[in-house]
Motif scaffolding. Structure first.
Motif, PDB file in Angstrom:
ATOM      1  N   ALA A 133      -8.318  39.754  54.395  1.00 26.50           N
ATOM      2  CA  ALA A 133      -9.032  40.252  55.566  1.00 26.50           C
ATOM      3  C   ALA A 133      -8.955  41.771  55.710  1.00 26.50           C
ATOM      4  O   ALA A 133      -9.898  42.400  56.201  1.00 26.50           O
ATOM      5  CB  ALA A 133      -8.455  39.598  56.830  1.00 26.50           C
ATOM      6  N   LEU A 134      -7.833  42.381  55.288  1.00 27.14           N
ATOM      7  CA  LEU A 134      -7.578  43.789  55.593  1.00 27.14           C
ATOM      8  C   LEU A 134      -7.565  44.693  54.374  1.00 27.14           C
ATOM      9  O   LEU A 134      -7.872  45.883  54.478  1.00 27.14           O
ATOM     10  CB  LEU A 134      -6.237  43.911  56.343  1.00 27.14           C
ATOM     11  CG  LEU A 134      -6.126  43.087  57.629  1.00 27.14           C
ATOM     12  CD1 LEU A 134      -4.696  43.094  58.134  1.00 27.14           C
ATOM     13  CD2 LEU A 134      -7.069  43.616  58.695  1.00 27.14           C
ATOM     14  N   PRO A 138      -4.967  46.060  72.594  1.00 25.71           N
ATOM     15  CA  PRO A 138      -4.338  46.758  71.475  1.00 25.71           C
ATOM     16  C   PRO A 138      -5.089  46.689  70.139  1.00 25.71           C
ATOM     17  O   PRO A 138      -4.596  47.222  69.156  1.00 25.71           O
ATOM     18  CB  PRO A 138      -2.997  46.044  71.353  1.00 25.71           C
ATOM     19  CG  PRO A 138      -3.284  44.646  71.793  1.00 25.71           C
ATOM     20  CD  PRO A 138      -4.331  44.760  72.865  1.00 25.71           C
ATOM     21  N   ALA A 139      -6.234  46.006  70.072  1.00 24.40           N
ATOM     22  CA  ALA A 139      -6.986  45.815  68.826  1.00 24.40           C
ATOM     23  C   ALA A 139      -6.346  44.759  67.916  1.00 24.40           C
ATOM     24  O   ALA A 139      -7.040  43.965  67.304  1.00 24.40           O
ATOM     25  CB  ALA A 139      -7.184  47.124  68.061  1.00 24.40           C
ATOM     26  N   GLN A 140      -5.043  44.740  67.776  1.00 19.70           N
ATOM     27  CA  GLN A 140      -4.318  43.654  67.116  1.00 19.70           C
ATOM     28  C   GLN A 140      -3.229  43.178  68.076  1.00 19.70           C
ATOM     29  O   GLN A 140      -2.359  43.986  68.448  1.00 19.70           O
ATOM     30  CB  GLN A 140      -3.681  44.096  65.796  1.00 19.70           C
ATOM     31  CG  GLN A 140      -4.650  44.368  64.675  1.00 19.70           C
ATOM     32  CD  GLN A 140      -5.005  45.837  64.597  1.00 19.70           C
ATOM     33  OE1 GLN A 140      -4.269  46.692  65.078  1.00 19.70           O
ATOM     34  NE2 GLN A 140      -6.139  46.154  64.006  1.00 19.70           N
ATOM     35  N   PRO A 141      -3.315  41.926  68.535  1.00 20.35           N
ATOM     36  CA  PRO A 141      -4.333  40.929  68.214  1.00 20.35           C
ATOM     37  C   PRO A 141      -5.657  41.207  68.924  1.00 20.35           C
ATOM     38  O   PRO A 141      -5.675  41.830  69.988  1.00 20.35           O
ATOM     39  CB  PRO A 141      -3.719  39.617  68.718  1.00 20.35           C
ATOM     40  CG  PRO A 141      -2.841  40.060  69.854  1.00 20.35           C
ATOM     41  CD  PRO A 141      -2.286  41.388  69.446  1.00 20.35           C
ATOM     42  N   ALA A 142      -6.734  40.697  68.343  1.00 21.60           N
ATOM     43  CA  ALA A 142      -8.054  40.928  68.926  1.00 21.60           C
ATOM     44  C   ALA A 142      -8.200  40.237  70.276  1.00 21.60           C
ATOM     45  O   ALA A 142      -8.906  40.725  71.160  1.00 21.60           O
ATOM     46  CB  ALA A 142      -9.132  40.437  67.956  1.00 21.60           C
ATOM     47  N   GLN A 143      -7.541  39.105  70.437  1.00 19.94           N
ATOM     48  CA  GLN A 143      -7.559  38.375  71.703  1.00 19.94           C
ATOM     49  C   GLN A 143      -6.121  38.166  72.162  1.00 19.94           C
ATOM     50  O   GLN A 143      -5.539  37.106  71.972  1.00 19.94           O
ATOM     51  CB  GLN A 143      -8.287  37.034  71.542  1.00 19.94           C
ATOM     52  CG  GLN A 143      -9.765  37.196  71.179  1.00 19.94           C
ATOM     53  CD  GLN A 143     -10.464  35.857  71.029  1.00 19.94           C
ATOM     54  OE1 GLN A 143      -9.944  34.925  70.418  1.00 19.94           O
ATOM     55  NE2 GLN A 143     -11.652  35.766  71.606  1.00 19.94           N
ATOM     56  N   TRP A 158      -5.423  49.505  63.557  1.00 25.31           N
ATOM     57  CA  TRP A 158      -6.298  49.370  62.399  1.00 25.31           C
ATOM     58  C   TRP A 158      -7.705  49.088  62.929  1.00 25.31           C
ATOM     59  O   TRP A 158      -7.997  48.002  63.420  1.00 25.31           O
ATOM     60  CB  TRP A 158      -5.812  48.240  61.510  1.00 25.31           C
ATOM     61  CG  TRP A 158      -6.610  48.034  60.259  1.00 25.31           C
ATOM     62  CD1 TRP A 158      -7.498  47.029  60.015  1.00 25.31           C
ATOM     63  CD2 TRP A 158      -6.580  48.834  59.069  1.00 25.31           C
ATOM     64  NE1 TRP A 158      -8.020  47.143  58.754  1.00 25.31           N
ATOM     65  CE2 TRP A 158      -7.480  48.245  58.147  1.00 25.31           C
ATOM     66  CE3 TRP A 158      -5.882  49.983  58.693  1.00 25.31           C
ATOM     67  CZ2 TRP A 158      -7.690  48.769  56.876  1.00 25.31           C
ATOM     68  CZ3 TRP A 158      -6.095  50.509  57.423  1.00 25.31           C
ATOM     69  CH2 TRP A 158      -6.985  49.904  56.531  1.00 25.31           C
ATOM     70  N   VAL A 159      -8.570  50.077  62.877  1.00 19.81           N
ATOM     71  CA  VAL A 159      -9.914  49.990  63.441  1.00 19.81           C
ATOM     72  C   VAL A 159     -10.913  50.485  62.406  1.00 19.81           C
ATOM     73  O   VAL A 159     -10.740  51.581  61.842  1.00 19.81           O
ATOM     74  CB  VAL A 159     -10.023  50.828  64.735  1.00 19.81           C
ATOM     75  CG1 VAL A 159     -11.442  50.758  65.292  1.00 19.81           C
ATOM     76  CG2 VAL A 159      -9.018  50.357  65.777  1.00 19.81           C
ATOM     77  N   ASP A 160     -11.939  49.688  62.151  1.00 13.88           N
ATOM     78  CA  ASP A 160     -13.011  50.070  61.222  1.00 13.88           C
ATOM     79  C   ASP A 160     -12.462  50.486  59.853  1.00 13.88           C
ATOM     80  O   ASP A 160     -12.886  51.487  59.261  1.00 13.88           O
ATOM     81  CB  ASP A 160     -13.857  51.197  61.810  1.00 13.88           C
ATOM     82  CG  ASP A 160     -14.585  50.783  63.078  1.00 13.88           C
ATOM     83  OD1 ASP A 160     -14.915  49.586  63.194  1.00 13.88           O
ATOM     84  OD2 ASP A 160     -14.802  51.647  63.941  1.00 13.88           O
ATOM     85  N   GLY A 161     -11.492  49.736  59.383  1.00 10.61           N
ATOM     86  CA  GLY A 161     -10.992  49.948  58.036  1.00 10.61           C
ATOM     87  C   GLY A 161     -10.037  51.103  57.856  1.00 10.61           C
ATOM     88  O   GLY A 161      -9.788  51.539  56.722  1.00 10.61           O
ATOM     89  N   ARG A 162      -9.442  51.601  58.946  1.00 15.63           N
ATOM     90  CA  ARG A 162      -8.457  52.673  58.797  1.00 15.63           C
ATOM     91  C   ARG A 162      -7.494  52.663  59.982  1.00 15.63           C
ATOM     92  O   ARG A 162      -7.800  52.134  61.053  1.00 15.63           O
ATOM     93  CB  ARG A 162      -9.147  54.039  58.709  1.00 15.63           C
ATOM     94  CG  ARG A 162      -9.888  54.456  59.958  1.00 15.63           C
ATOM     95  CD  ARG A 162     -10.769  55.670  59.714  1.00 15.63           C
ATOM     96  NE  ARG A 162     -11.465  56.093  60.919  1.00 15.63           N
ATOM     97  CZ  ARG A 162     -11.081  57.087  61.704  1.00 15.63           C
ATOM     98  NH1 ARG A 162      -9.989  57.791  61.401  1.00 15.63           N
ATOM     99  NH2 ARG A 162     -11.763  57.414  62.785  1.00 15.63           N
ATOM    100  N   TRP A 163      -6.315  53.243  59.745  1.00 17.86           N
ATOM    101  CA  TRP A 163      -5.346  53.428  60.819  1.00 17.86           C
ATOM    102  C   TRP A 163      -5.725  54.687  61.598  1.00 17.86           C
ATOM    103  O   TRP A 163      -5.915  55.751  61.022  1.00 17.86           O
ATOM    104  CB  TRP A 163      -3.937  53.594  60.255  1.00 17.86           C
ATOM    105  CG  TRP A 163      -3.349  52.322  59.732  1.00 17.86           C
ATOM    106  CD1 TRP A 163      -3.262  51.941  58.422  1.00 17.86           C
ATOM    107  CD2 TRP A 163      -2.781  51.260  60.496  1.00 17.86           C
ATOM    108  NE1 TRP A 163      -2.672  50.712  58.330  1.00 17.86           N
ATOM    109  CE2 TRP A 163      -2.360  50.268  59.588  1.00 17.86           C
ATOM    110  CE3 TRP A 163      -2.582  51.054  61.858  1.00 17.86           C
ATOM    111  CZ2 TRP A 163      -1.760  49.080  59.997  1.00 17.86           C
ATOM    112  CZ3 TRP A 163      -1.983  49.865  62.278  1.00 17.86           C
ATOM    113  CH2 TRP A 163      -1.571  48.899  61.348  1.00 17.86           C
ATOM    114  N   THR A 164      -5.841  54.546  62.896  1.00 17.77           N
ATOM    115  CA  THR A 164      -6.227  55.681  63.729  1.00 17.77           C
ATOM    116  C   THR A 164      -5.677  55.510  65.135  1.00 17.77           C
ATOM    117  O   THR A 164      -5.425  54.385  65.573  1.00 17.77           O
ATOM    118  CB  THR A 164      -7.772  55.807  63.797  1.00 17.77           C
ATOM    119  OG1 THR A 164      -8.127  56.941  64.566  1.00 17.77           O
ATOM    120  CG2 THR A 164      -8.400  54.563  64.419  1.00 17.77           C
ATOM    121  N   VAL A 165      -5.437  56.609  65.817  1.00 18.24           N
ATOM    122  CA  VAL A 165      -5.089  56.554  67.240  1.00 18.24           C
ATOM    123  C   VAL A 165      -6.404  56.383  67.982  1.00 18.24           C
ATOM    124  O   VAL A 165      -7.179  57.334  68.143  1.00 18.24           O
ATOM    125  CB  VAL A 165      -4.344  57.817  67.696  1.00 18.24           C
ATOM    126  CG1 VAL A 165      -4.051  57.750  69.184  1.00 18.24           C
ATOM    127  CG2 VAL A 165      -3.047  57.974  66.910  1.00 18.24           C
TER     128      VAL A 165
END
Length: 312
Positions: free
Chosen positions: A201-202, A117-122, A101-108
């Motif tokens: 948040a999402l 992995p972007a989630q989790p951010a840390q 989930w990046v910039d408000g959308r699911w994307t590869v």
């Protein structure tokens, strides 16, 4: 009902386990913590017209299955620390590009992988390893088998559901009061799912659990309660790969708990349990989904089974 809790100390780790989880062990310092699941019988799936029955998942008709022998299953998902040990010792590097989930959308997203992995951010050592494919999970189990001399593999779909239920026939191991639309859901003490904090948040375009589990994305393993077999995170957090090929129903499946696979492989493999992004309908012991074995996503990880008695 709250579980009675006992503590098991194993290789320097103290873990709170459910009252029925009498044994916990690991075969090496870096090996996954395993808990024992007894032999038995159970009703797999959901009866047509039953509670939260969903046709497209293939979870109907329900079938009576026999688990012929006790087995051990990971107390939680394989962690980033454990997966890193495997990669280091096998000199492996999984490919980049992971559905996130990046910039408000699911994307590869290019550049995302199990390390970022972007989630989790840390990401931390005790987060579950995500952005791992079915092939990655299989290679981990094969390496663990070779390293320990024991029989490790991914769980069969039937073993997974049997362990996830923890002996409870309800759609979730903690009971019934977590369906979509309920005014106060019981889910958030027991699982990391799409909830009030996630919605704020999402803002995913699907229903959320009416409670707050205190996590927006992926949570460290053992953040929530274990079920009666001592299994943590079996619903929510990350969906989990199984051995089985996906089928449109349980009709004609074998009457025991062995994996349902066939020669030549299959287009998709069964994933179970829902994830941190899952609506309540998907966060159930009985819910089924399927993904191509090469899929890597921030919503998917795995745990392993240790065979104590091989299938005939």
């Amino acid at each position: 009902m709250k579980l009675l809790i006992s503590s098991v100390i194993c290789v320097g780790l103290t873990v709170s386990l459910g009252v029925f989880a009498s044994e916990a062990f690991r075969d090496c310092e870096d090996c996954p913590l395993m808990v024992m699941v007894p032999a038995g019988t159970f009703q797999m799936g959901t009866a047509p017209g039953g509670y939260e029955a969903v046709e497209p998942t293939g979870e109907m008709p329900a079938v009576s299955l026999r688990v012929p022998a006790a087995f051990a299953i990971g107390a939680h998902e394989i962690t980033r620390r454990q997966f890193a040990v495997f990669l280091e010792r096998t000199a492996s590097t999984p490919p980049q590009a992971c559905r996130a989930w990046v910039d408000g959308r699911w994307t590869v997203a290019a550049g995302t992988d199990w390390q970022g992995p972007a989630q989790p951010a840390q990401p931390e050592a005790e987060h579950p390893a995500n952005c791992v494919s079915w092939h990655d999970a299989m290679r981990y189990a094969e390496w663990l088998t070779e390293f320990t001399g024991e029989r490790y593999r991914l769980p069969s779909e039937a073993e997974w559901e049997y362990a996830a239920r923890g002996g409870n026939p309800a759609p979730r191991w903690w009971g019934w009061n977590s369906f979509e639309g309920v005014s106060i859901s019981d889910a958030c003490e027991h699982a990391n799912v799409y909830d009030v904090s996630g919605m704020r948040a999402l803002d995913f375009p699907w229903p959320h659990a009416r409670c707050d589990d205190r996590q927006v994305g992926v949570a460290p393993v053992r953040t929530y309660d274990a079920n009666a077999y001592g299994v943590f995170d079996v619903i929510g957090n990350v969906s989990e790969w199984t051995m089985d090929c996906f089928t449109g129903s349980y009709l004609n499946r074998p009457p025991d708990s062995r994996p349902w696979v066939w020669e030549g492989g299959c287009e998709t493999r069964v994933v179970r349990g829902g994830s941190w992004a899952s609506r309540p309908l998907q966060a159930r012991s009985t819910h089924r989904a399927h993904k191509a074995p090469g899929y890597r996503g921030t919503d998917t990880g795995f745990r392993v089974v240790k065979e104590l008695t091989p299938f005939d």
